[in-house]
Design a protein around this motif. Structure first.
Motif, PDB file in Angstrom:
ATOM      1  N   ASN A  46       0.803  -1.228   0.000  1.00 14.30           N
ATOM      2  CA  ASN A  46       0.000   0.000   0.000  1.00 14.30           C
ATOM      3  C   ASN A  46       0.831   1.271   0.000  1.00 14.30           C
ATOM      4  O   ASN A  46       0.281   2.353   0.196  1.00 14.30           O
ATOM      5  CB  ASN A  46      -0.961  -0.016   1.187  1.00 14.30           C
ATOM      6  CG  ASN A  46      -2.162  -0.916   0.950  1.00 14.30           C
ATOM      7  OD1 ASN A  46      -3.143  -0.510   0.333  1.00 14.30           O
ATOM      8  ND2 ASN A  46      -2.072  -2.154   1.417  1.00 14.30           N
ATOM      9  N   THR A 218      -1.649  12.116  10.527  1.00 12.80           N
ATOM     10  CA  THR A 218      -2.722  12.198   9.536  1.00 12.80           C
ATOM     11  C   THR A 218      -2.132  12.392   8.137  1.00 12.80           C
ATOM     12  O   THR A 218      -1.008  12.872   7.996  1.00 12.80           O
ATOM     13  CB  THR A 218      -3.660  13.386   9.821  1.00 12.80           C
ATOM     14  OG1 THR A 218      -2.936  14.615   9.618  1.00 12.80           O
ATOM     15  CG2 THR A 218      -4.188  13.353  11.252  1.00 12.80           C
ATOM     16  N   PRO A 219      -2.902  12.057   7.107  1.00 12.68           N
ATOM     17  CA  PRO A 219      -2.432  12.321   5.743  1.00 12.68           C
ATOM     18  C   PRO A 219      -2.119  13.796   5.511  1.00 12.68           C
ATOM     19  O   PRO A 219      -1.169  14.122   4.794  1.00 12.68           O
ATOM     20  CB  PRO A 219      -3.601  11.855   4.877  1.00 12.68           C
ATOM     21  CG  PRO A 219      -4.245  10.766   5.684  1.00 12.68           C
ATOM     22  CD  PRO A 219      -4.142  11.246   7.112  1.00 12.68           C
ATOM     23  N   ALA A 257      -5.176   0.176   4.428  1.00 17.43           N
ATOM     24  CA  ALA A 257      -5.959   1.306   3.923  1.00 17.43           C
ATOM     25  C   ALA A 257      -5.430   2.619   4.485  1.00 17.43           C
ATOM     26  O   ALA A 257      -5.361   3.636   3.779  1.00 17.43           O
ATOM     27  CB  ALA A 257      -7.430   1.127   4.289  1.00 17.43           C
ATOM     28  N   PHE A 258      -5.044   2.630   5.768  1.00 22.22           N
ATOM     29  CA  PHE A 258      -4.502   3.840   6.384  1.00 22.22           C
ATOM     30  C   PHE A 258      -3.173   4.230   5.735  1.00 22.22           C
ATOM     31  O   PHE A 258      -2.931   5.407   5.444  1.00 22.22           O
ATOM     32  CB  PHE A 258      -4.335   3.631   7.894  1.00 22.22           C
ATOM     33  CG  PHE A 258      -3.760   4.825   8.608  1.00 22.22           C
ATOM     34  CD1 PHE A 258      -4.424   6.043   8.608  1.00 22.22           C
ATOM     35  CD2 PHE A 258      -2.555   4.737   9.283  1.00 22.22           C
ATOM     36  CE1 PHE A 258      -3.895   7.153   9.270  1.00 22.22           C
ATOM     37  CE2 PHE A 258      -2.009   5.830   9.940  1.00 22.22           C
ATOM     38  CZ  PHE A 258      -2.689   7.044   9.940  1.00 22.22           C
ATOM     39  N   SER A 260      -2.225   3.555   2.750  1.00 21.18           N
ATOM     40  CA  SER A 260      -2.535   4.058   1.418  1.00 21.18           C
ATOM     41  C   SER A 260      -2.936   5.531   1.467  1.00 21.18           C
ATOM     42  O   SER A 260      -2.523   6.333   0.621  1.00 21.18           O
ATOM     43  CB  SER A 260      -3.665   3.230   0.797  1.00 21.18           C
ATOM     44  OG  SER A 260      -3.970   3.677  -0.502  1.00 21.18           O
ATOM     45  N   ARG A 261      -3.701   5.910   2.501  1.00 19.94           N
ATOM     46  CA  ARG A 261      -4.107   7.317   2.652  1.00 19.94           C
ATOM     47  C   ARG A 261      -2.892   8.191   2.989  1.00 19.94           C
ATOM     48  O   ARG A 261      -2.794   9.324   2.509  1.00 19.94           O
ATOM     49  CB  ARG A 261      -5.185   7.449   3.735  1.00 19.94           C
ATOM     50  CG  ARG A 261      -6.520   6.816   3.355  1.00 19.94           C
ATOM     51  CD  ARG A 261      -7.649   7.264   4.260  1.00 19.94           C
ATOM     52  NE  ARG A 261      -7.499   6.831   5.646  1.00 19.94           N
ATOM     53  CZ  ARG A 261      -7.875   5.643   6.114  1.00 19.94           C
ATOM     54  NH1 ARG A 261      -8.426   4.748   5.299  1.00 19.94           N
ATOM     55  NH2 ARG A 261      -7.738   5.350   7.388  1.00 19.94           N
ATOM     56  N   GLN A 264      -0.964   8.780  -0.151  1.00 17.30           N
ATOM     57  CA  GLN A 264      -1.646   9.786  -0.970  1.00 17.30           C
ATOM     58  C   GLN A 264      -1.390  11.179  -0.419  1.00 17.30           C
ATOM     59  O   GLN A 264      -1.224  12.144  -1.167  1.00 17.30           O
ATOM     60  CB  GLN A 264      -3.147   9.506  -1.018  1.00 17.30           C
ATOM     61  CG  GLN A 264      -3.929  10.435  -1.956  1.00 17.30           C
ATOM     62  CD  GLN A 264      -3.431  10.374  -3.391  1.00 17.30           C
ATOM     63  OE1 GLN A 264      -3.298   9.287  -3.954  1.00 17.30           O
ATOM     64  NE2 GLN A 264      -3.146  11.533  -3.991  1.00 17.30           N
ATOM     65  N   GLY A 265      -1.334  11.278   0.924  1.00 25.36           N
ATOM     66  CA  GLY A 265      -1.031  12.562   1.548  1.00 25.36           C
ATOM     67  C   GLY A 265       0.336  13.071   1.131  1.00 25.36           C
ATOM     68  O   GLY A 265       0.503  14.265   0.835  1.00 25.36           O
TER      69      GLY A 265
END
Length: 273
Positions: A46, A218-219, A257-258, A260-261, A264-265
């Motif tokens: 991810n 956080t992202p 999933a986290f 992956s976020r 993306q961030g």
């Protein structure tokens, strides 16, 4: 197993794609070794570029409550350094992702410095982060590890004077771990406003990649840090996802999933520059 410069090579490869490196931390053996193995492979899938495996310790002075709790869960499951080396050997059958052990110096001393670094190299460990080892006491470990092609990654903080940053940067390997806050690990609501100036100062002293850690959760925070550094380190926030799903199915998928976020961030942070 010769994995010389695996960490810096990964930073180079990521940089060549125009991206920033995502480094994630989990405590080895939390909640169990098989899940740790699955988490490593899922995080890589991810978007994680480098993984830190925490070696559980009874008195983790640099860690906040989230990582302390993860360390305790692993210790209660009977995790040992030997079991972690076996885990890394198993992972090396499936992945070449750079793996770093975050380990307190007492654990290395008890094992024996030379024996420990040789075991790291034999298992496929690429680097060590030893948060309680000051520069003045690090030479034996650094030299012994270097002989085994294992990088000892040094830490600098916003409170580190310029002259000391210069000394640390001179002996650092792999990357410089730039602590974003003063204190222990843990999730923060916002990043320190002085982070840009701190990283500019550190960058003036070294060509090593700079990775920011402590407090990024956080992202959006990852995006901010990605504008300033070569890599972003996320630990407590990943472990919080694990903690929140200990009693539920899908723990590994939730972490994936986290991650992956977060990845993306990092991409969003670069795009926004």
């Amino acid at each position: 197993m010769d994995r010389k410069n695996a960490i810096q090579n990964r930073f180079r490869d990521v940089r060549q794609t125009g991206k920033k490196a995502l480094i994630t931390y989990i405590s080895a053996g939390d909640p169990d070794l098989d899940t740790t193995r699955k988490l490593v492979l899922t995080m890589e899938k991810n978007g994680t570029d480098i993984i830190e495996l925490g070696v559980p310790f009874s008195d983790p002075v640099a860690d906040g409550p989230v990582i302390q709790a993860a360390s305790l869960r692993a210790l209660q499951k009977g995790i040992t350094i030997e079991k972690i080396f076996n885990l890394v050997r198993s992972l090396r059958q499936e992945t070449a992702i750079p793996l770093i052990l975050m380990v307190y110096f007492n654990s290395i001393l008890q094992y024996g410095i030379e024996r420990f670094t040789k075991a790291c190299a034999g298992a496929g460990v690429d680097g060590l982060i030893v948060p309680d080892l000051p520069l003045e006491e690090s030479e034996e470990l650094r030299q012994t590890a270097a002989a085994c092609n294992v990088d000892v990654i040094m830490l600098v903080a916003p409170t580190t004077p310029l002259e000391r940053v210069k000394q640390i940067a001179r002996v650092g390997k792999g990357f410089l771990y730039c602590v974003s806050v003063t204190g222990v690990t843990g999730m923060q609501k916002e990043l320190d406003g002085g982070l840009a100036g701190f990283l500019t100062m550190v960058r003036s002293q070294t060509d090593l990649p700079l990775a920011v850690g402590f407090g990024i959760s956080t992202p959006a925070q990852a995006a901010t840090a990605a504008k300033l550094a070569d890599g972003v380190i996320v630990g407590s926030a990943v472990i919080k996802v694990i903690e929140n799903h200990l009693a539920a199915d899908g723990l590994v998928e939730q972490v994936g999933a986290f991650v992956s976020r977060l990845k993306q961030g990092l991409a969003d942070g670069i795009t926004a520059q």
